[in-house]
Design a protein around this motif. Structure first.
Motif, short mmCIF file in Angstrom:
data_model
loop_
_atom_site.label_atom_id
_atom_site.label_comp_id
_atom_site.label_asym_id
_atom_site.label_seq_id
_atom_site.Cartn_x
_atom_site.Cartn_y
_atom_site.Cartn_z
N CYS A 62 -10.52 -7.67 -0.53
CA CYS A 62 -10.16 -7.09 0.77
C CYS A 62 -9.08 -6.03 0.61
O CYS A 62 -9.15 -4.96 1.23
CB CYS A 62 -9.68 -8.19 1.71
N PHE A 63 -8.08 -6.32 -0.19
CA PHE A 63 -6.99 -5.37 -0.40
C PHE A 63 -7.48 -4.12 -1.14
O PHE A 63 -7.14 -2.99 -0.76
CB PHE A 63 -5.85 -6.03 -1.18
N GLU A 64 -8.23 -4.34 -2.18
CA GLU A 64 -8.71 -3.21 -2.98
C GLU A 64 -9.69 -2.34 -2.19
O GLU A 64 -9.67 -1.10 -2.31
CB GLU A 64 -9.36 -3.73 -4.27
N GLY A 65 -10.52 -2.97 -1.38
CA GLY A 65 -11.45 -2.22 -0.54
C GLY A 65 -10.73 -1.38 0.49
O GLY A 65 -11.11 -0.22 0.75
N THR A 109 -9.09 4.10 2.40
CA THR A 109 -8.07 4.96 3.01
C THR A 109 -7.43 5.93 2.04
O THR A 109 -6.60 6.75 2.45
CB THR A 109 -6.96 4.08 3.62
N GLY A 110 -7.77 5.84 0.76
CA GLY A 110 -7.19 6.74 -0.23
C GLY A 110 -5.82 6.33 -0.71
O GLY A 110 -5.10 7.13 -1.32
N MET A 151 -3.28 -1.21 5.54
CA MET A 151 -2.87 -2.58 5.86
C MET A 151 -3.69 -3.15 7.00
O MET A 151 -4.11 -4.32 6.97
CB MET A 151 -1.38 -2.62 6.20
N VAL A 152 -3.92 -2.33 8.03
CA VAL A 152 -4.73 -2.79 9.16
C VAL A 152 -6.16 -3.08 8.71
O VAL A 152 -6.77 -4.09 9.10
CB VAL A 152 -4.72 -1.75 10.29
N GLN A 153 -6.71 -2.21 7.85
CA GLN A 153 -8.05 -2.44 7.31
C GLN A 153 -8.09 -3.75 6.52
O GLN A 153 -9.05 -4.53 6.62
CB GLN A 153 -8.46 -1.28 6.42
N ALA A 154 -7.05 -3.99 5.73
CA ALA A 154 -6.99 -5.23 4.96
C ALA A 154 -6.96 -6.45 5.88
O ALA A 154 -7.66 -7.45 5.64
CB ALA A 154 -5.77 -5.23 4.05
N MET A 155 -6.15 -6.38 6.94
CA MET A 155 -6.08 -7.48 7.90
C MET A 155 -7.44 -7.74 8.55
O MET A 155 -7.87 -8.90 8.68
CB MET A 155 -5.04 -7.17 8.98
N ASN A 156 -8.13 -6.68 8.93
CA ASN A 156 -9.46 -6.83 9.53
C ASN A 156 -10.45 -7.44 8.54
O ASN A 156 -11.28 -8.28 8.90
CB ASN A 156 -9.97 -5.49 10.03
N SER A 157 -10.38 -7.00 7.30
CA SER A 157 -11.29 -7.52 6.28
C SER A 157 -11.04 -9.01 6.04
O SER A 157 -11.99 -9.79 5.86
CB SER A 157 -11.11 -6.75 4.97
N PHE A 180 0.86 -1.19 0.00
CA PHE A 180 0.00 0.00 0.00
C PHE A 180 0.89 1.24 0.00
O PHE A 180 1.90 1.29 0.72
CB PHE A 180 -0.90 0.02 1.25
N ARG A 181 0.51 2.24 -0.79
CA ARG A 181 1.25 3.49 -0.83
C ARG A 181 0.30 4.66 -0.57
O ARG A 181 -0.79 4.72 -1.14
CB ARG A 181 1.95 3.68 -2.18
N GLY A 182 0.74 5.55 0.34
CA GLY A 182 -0.05 6.72 0.70
C GLY A 182 0.78 7.98 0.57
O GLY A 182 1.56 8.15 -0.38
#
Length: 438
Positions: free
Chosen positions: A297-300, A305-306, A235-241, A214-216
Motif C-alpha cells: 500500500c505504501f509503495e503503491g 504520486t511520484g 499519505m492519503v492514497q496510502a490510507m485509502n489503500s 513520504f517525500r515529494g
C-alpha cells in the motif's frame, strides 16, 4: 513427605486436540515430593501475601497517583526496588540496559527458578488506564509468596521479580529477551493483568509497528501547484489503500494508522508527510503476510504520486502472541476457582478481542502464563473509566487474589519434578507446533 492427592480434581484443558503425551495435572500432582504437605505449602504462600496486603495497597496508590510513561518510570522503579530490598531480596537497579528496569532475587540454593514480571508504565494523558499499578504489586506479592516458601525451607530454588518497563511501548521484555535474561535465568515466568473479566486463556495477539515517511517536492499551492510533488497525496492514497485492503484480511487481523505530520502550511504543496501504522495478527506466524500487504500500500501510493517512501518497522521486532502454558494455566484456574472465580470455556475466551503485550515474546522462550482478572468494572482497558477503577479497593483485593493464584501455581515448579516436566513438555510441544506452522 509424599502425599497422594487422588481426591483433588485438577482441571483438564478444554482444547479440542490436547497434546496426548502431556501428563494431566492430576497425575503431575499425584505424588508431590515435598518437605511438607502441599496444603501446608499453600498456606505458607497465602499467609505471606496476606501479611503485605496493606503495604501493597499503599504502593499501588503511589504508583497510580504518579503515572510515568515507558522508560521514564523512575519513581516506580525506585519505590518497587527499594521495597523488595527491604523484604530481603538482592536487587539490581537500572538492569538490562534500561534505567527503569530492575531485578529482585531470592534464593536458598540450587533448584528450579521462577520468574515473575511487574509492569508500571502508564499511557499518555489517561494515566494507569491499563492498571499497571496493580500489575506492579501483583508481581511483588507473587514473589513474596514464593520467597516465604523458600525462606521456610519448604522448597528449594530461586524466585526473581523482574521490573519490566515500557510494556505499552512493547519494549522492555523484548530487550530483555535479546539479552537472554529469561532464557538464562528462569525456568518459567508468570504475571497477571487486570481486566473487566477473568480468564486463564484470553489470547494476546502479535503486533508490529512502522513509521512511514513520504517525500515529494514543495511548490506554491496557488501559483504553481503543478511544479510540486504532493507528499500528502501519497499519505492519503496510502490510507485509502489500507482501508480497501482490510476487505482481504482475516477477521482476526488488525491494521491501524495515524498521520503524524501532514504538512507545514496550507499554501505550500507538502513535500514531507509522516504516519504511524501498526498491524496485528492472531498468531505471530501470520505477521509477514499482513506486513507485506501493508508495505505494498505504501509503495503503491509513492509510485502513484511520484514520491519516495521510507518504511521503518520497530527496531525491537514484533511483539508475539501469547502461548499460555496449559499446565500452569489450568493450575491457576484450579486455585482461582477455589477462591470463587468462574471462568468461561477456553474456546470462548480465545475469541475475545484483546491487545498485545511483550509478555507474548517471553512465552516463546520459557513456559509462561498471562491470565487476566476482573477488577469489577465494565470499562475496557485504555479508558479513563478503567484508570479510575484501577485505584479502587475492589481492584486491589482482586489483585491480591490473582497474586495468590500465580504464586500457588508457580510454587509447584519449585516443589515437584513431575509437575515441572509436564510444564516443560507442554511448552516444547506448543513451540514446536508454532514453528512447524510457520
Amino acid at each position: 513427605m509424599c502425599k497422594n492427592h487422588q481426591e483433588a480434581k485438577y482441571p483438564v484443558s478444554e482444547r479440542v486436540d490436547p497434546p496426548v503425551s502431556v501428563p494431566p495435572i492430576d497425575k503431575a500432582f499425584a505424588h508431590l515430593n515435598l518437605n511438607c504437605s502441599y496444603e501446608e505449602a499453600d498456606e505458607v504462600i497465602k499467609k505471606a501475601i496476606d501479611a503485605v496486603d496493606a503495604e501493597l495497597r499503599e504502593v499501588s496508590i503511589d504508583i497510580h497517583s504518579h503515572p510515568e510513561l515507558g522508560l521514564k518510570e523512575h519513581r516506580a522503579h525506585d519505590l518497587l526496588s527499594g521495597y523488595m530490598e527491604k523484604k530481603g531480596f538482592q536487587v539490581s537497579r537500572g538492569a538490562f540496559g534500561m534505567d527503569t528496569a530492575f531485578s529482585a532475587t531470592y534464593t536458598n540454593g540450587p533448584g528450579r527458578r521462577v520468574g515473575v514480571c511487574s509492569e508500571y508504565d502508564c499511557l499518555p494523558e489517561i494515566g494507569h488506564a491499563c492498571g499497571h499499578n496493580l500489575i506492579a504489586i501483583c508481581g511483588v506479592a507473587t514473589a513474596l509468596g514464593l520467597k516465604a516458601l523458600l525462606e521456610q525451607g519448604k522448597a528449594q530454588g530461586t524466585v526473581i521479580l523482574y521490573g519490566t518497563p515500557a510494556e505499552e511501548l512493547l519494549y522492555g521484555k523484548i530487550k530483555m529477551i535479546k539479552e537472554n535474561v529469561f532464557q538464562e535465568q528462569v525456568d518459567c515466568c508468570v504475571m497477571a493483568h487486570p481486566a473487566p473479566g477473568d480468564g486463564q486463556y484470553v489470547h494476546l495477539i502479535a503486533s508490529d509497528h512502522a513509521k512511514v515517511e513520504f517525500r515529494g517536492k514543495p511548490s506554491h499551492a496557488a501559483a504553481a501547484p503543478f511544479h510540486g510533488v504532493n507528499a500528502l497525496d501519497a499519505m492519503v492514497q496510502a490510507m485509502n489503500s489500507v482501508g480497501l485492503m482490510r476487505q482481504q484480511l482475516l477477521g482476526t487481523d488488525r491494521v491501524a494508522g495515524i498521520i503524524t505530520h501532514g504538512g507545514s502550511a496550507v499554501n505550500v504543496i507538502p513535500d514531507y508527510t509522516a504516519g504511524d501504522f501498526e498491524c496485528r495478527t492472531y498468531l505471530y506466524k501470520d505477521m509477514k503476510r499482513v506486513k507485506d500487504k501493508l508495505e505494498a500500500c505504501f509503495e503503491g501510493a509513492a509510485k502513484a504520486t511520484g514520491c519516495s517512501v521510507k518504511i521503518e518497522w520497530s527496531s525491537m521486532g514484533a511483539s508475539k502472541d501469547m502461548i499460555h502454558n496449559e499446565v500452569l494455566a489450568d493450575t491457576y484456574a484450579y486455585y482461582m476457582e477455589q477462591f470463587g472465580i468462574k471462568f468461561a470455556p477456553r474456546l470462548l475466551q480465545e475469541t475475545i478481542a484483546t491487545g498485545s503485550s511483550d509478555m507474548g515474546n517471553v512465552s516463546y522462550v520459557v513456559p509462561s502464563i498471562h491470565p487476566v482478572y476482573n477488577i469489577h468494572t465494565t470499562a475496557s482497558n485504555h479508558t479513563r473509566e478503567f484508570t479510575a477503577a484501577a485505584e479502587t479497593e475492589p481492584a486491589h483485593q482482586s489483585t491480591i487474589l490473582a497474586a495468590k493464584g500465580l504464586a500457588l501455581s508457580a510454587s509447584k515448579v519449585l516443589l515437584d519434578d513431575n509437575y515441572y516436566q509436564a510444564m516443560k513438555l507442554n511448552f516444547e510441544q506448543r513451540i514446536a507446533k508454532e514453528s512447524d506452522a510457520a
